[in-house]
Design an enzyme around this catalytic site. Structure first.
Site, short mmCIF file in Angstrom:
data_model
loop_
_atom_site.label_atom_id
_atom_site.label_comp_id
_atom_site.label_asym_id
_atom_site.label_seq_id
_atom_site.Cartn_x
_atom_site.Cartn_y
_atom_site.Cartn_z
N GLU A 1 -19.14 18.24 44.01
CA GLU A 1 -18.29 19.43 43.91
C GLU A 1 -18.06 20.05 45.29
OE1 GLU A 1 -18.41 23.80 41.66
OE2 GLU A 1 -20.27 22.70 42.06
N HIS A 2 -19.14 20.28 46.02
CA HIS A 2 -19.07 20.79 47.39
C HIS A 2 -19.63 19.74 48.33
CE1 HIS A 2 -19.87 24.33 44.73
NE2 HIS A 2 -18.83 24.83 45.38
#
Length: 437
Positions: free
Chosen positions: A319-320
């Site tokens: 996600e990040h």
């Protein structure tokens, strides 16, 4: 060349999914059958909330009245950053038309959805930033009605700071509801009479599962679950900053993966040493969450080459994704699977989560392989249109008739036949061999 796992996770993002699926399925069935009464029952049972679901303006004003001006200024600034970035995204796509051939006009018209449901989680933490990330972006896209939901905070109404962020971002309707019941209420238009066309916003595994199950009845932003972070680091990286950033995301919850992918054994060992120290130094709530997340979901992967790091990172599709390496341009060019990318030590996930501008509602559980995060584009429908004069129709119709008949679709072909008979009687155009069976 080798990829070595110095620390492996004992659980995966799917570990808790089955239990959540059972709970959510039962709740959605009860709400679909029982409507608003069932939602109120869940609000009382799960959140100890028996007050009004839809907040009126007097309630909102009273709730946010005593917020210090400095706090309001910070929220205003951060919401403005997100709004300006979203407006720039909106400006990057446009309506267009073109004359593909004489008399044949085609085009695209960008039309926002009419109603968006924005979920703002509140539980372990008050997620102020999630309010303007979703609501301001929807408004920048031109959505007419934004219905926002957030849970009661510790048995009381919506957290004042979250509520202020909702109002600054431009929510049209605000409901004091959390969890699965909030997602279902927005889907079916309960309490508002306005069923959502799309529901967006982060949440726990139950919220994520509710969105997944309702997808089809309503659009959703991304298939999302617990927050994830991966840090790519080489020998030039600062171990303390790397470890702090991993802990910073593990704080989200017990099931939040944090992954280090590195070419430096020295760095890997130092980060492994620092992680327990940094977690122990946190306040109790964050310590509990980060400790469990690192123990059960944390990984350290040692690679020989940059190419191997890219391979591992793209497989994780985090996600990040932070990159603490030399030659940042090299990484930016080659990495392809991530929700949002943070290049260099000077930026990090927390900056993006709270203030920088790009949206923090992002794909998890490998969905970054095929999906981007929330943007104005999620609220816009690029609707196509076409128009042609009779001369263009006479060029298009025979081709359409012939292809339709090759496919065996005689009724399709006859929509061309009737036009040719009207616009060009006696033309003897080749309309294909009629379908006989």
């Amino acid at each position: 060349m080798a990829i070595t796992y110095l620390k492996t996770a004992s659980k995966t993002p799917e570990t808790e999914t089955d239990a959540a699926r059972t709970v959510v399925s039962e709740m959605l069935a009860a709400i679909e059958a029982g409507g608003e009464a069932a939602v109120r029952d869940y609000a009382l049972k799960l959140d100890r909330w028996s007050g009004p679901i839809v907040l009126d303006q007097e309630t909102i004003a009273a709730r946010i009245r005593d917020i210090p001006q400095a706090v309001k200024d910070d929220i205003d600034f951060a919401a403005g950053q997100v709004r300006r970035f979203a407006e720039a995204q909106r400006d990057s796509v446009r309506d267009f038309s073109l004359e593909l051939s004489p008399g044949l006009q085609l085009g695209q018209k960008l039309v926002p959805v009419n109603t968006a449901g924005c979920y703002v989680p509140t539980g372990r933490y008050a997620h102020i930033a999630s309010a303007y990330m979703s609501i301001a972006t929807a408004k920048a896209a031109g959505v007419k009605t934004v219905v926002a939901c957030s849970a009661p905070y510790r048995g009381d109404n919506i957290h004042p700071h979250v509520l202020y962020a909702m109002t600054v971002a431009g929510a049209d309707v605000i409901m004091c509801l959390g969890g699965v019941q909030a997602i279902a209420a927005m889907t079916y238009g309960l309490f508002t009479g306005k069923p959502a066309d799309i529901i967006v916003g982060p949440g726990n595994k139950f919220v994520a599962e509710a969105k997944r199950m309702l997808f089809g009845k309503v659009g959703i932003d991304v298939f999302a679950g617990p927050s994830e972070v991966a840090v790519i680091a080489d020998d030039s990286a600062d171990p303390l900053i790397v470890a702090a950033d991993l802990v910073g995301q593990a704080e989200h919850g017990h099931e939040s993966p944090a992954w280090l992918i590195t070419s430096s054994r020295r760095l890997a060992d130092e980060v492994a040493r620092l992680m327990p120290e940094l977690i122990t130094a946190l306040p109790a709530t964050a310590r509990d969450a980060a400790g469990a997340a690192w123990r059960d979901y944390g990984e350290i992967v040692l690679c020989d080459t940059r190419e191997e790091i890219v391979e591992v990172s793209d497989r994780y599709a985090s996600e990040h994704l932070e990159v603490h390496c030399a030659e940042l341009g090299w990484w930016h060019e080659r990495l392809s699977n991530y929700g949002s990318l943070f290049l260099g030590e000077e930026t990090n996930v927390a900056f993006g989560d709270k203030v920088s501008g790009p949206n923090h509602i992002l794909p998890t559980k490998f969905a970054a392989r095929y999906s981007a995060g929330l943007s104005v584009h999620k609220f816009l429908k690029p609707l196509t249109w076409q128009r042609m004069d009779r001369a263009a129709c006479q060029r298009i119709a025979p081709v359409s008739a012939r292809i339709s008949r090759l496919e065996g679709m005689e009724a399709h072909a006859r929509t061309s036949d009737v036009r040719m008979e009207k616009y060009a009687p006696g033309s003897n155009a080749d309309l294909g061999r009629p379908v006989e069976a």
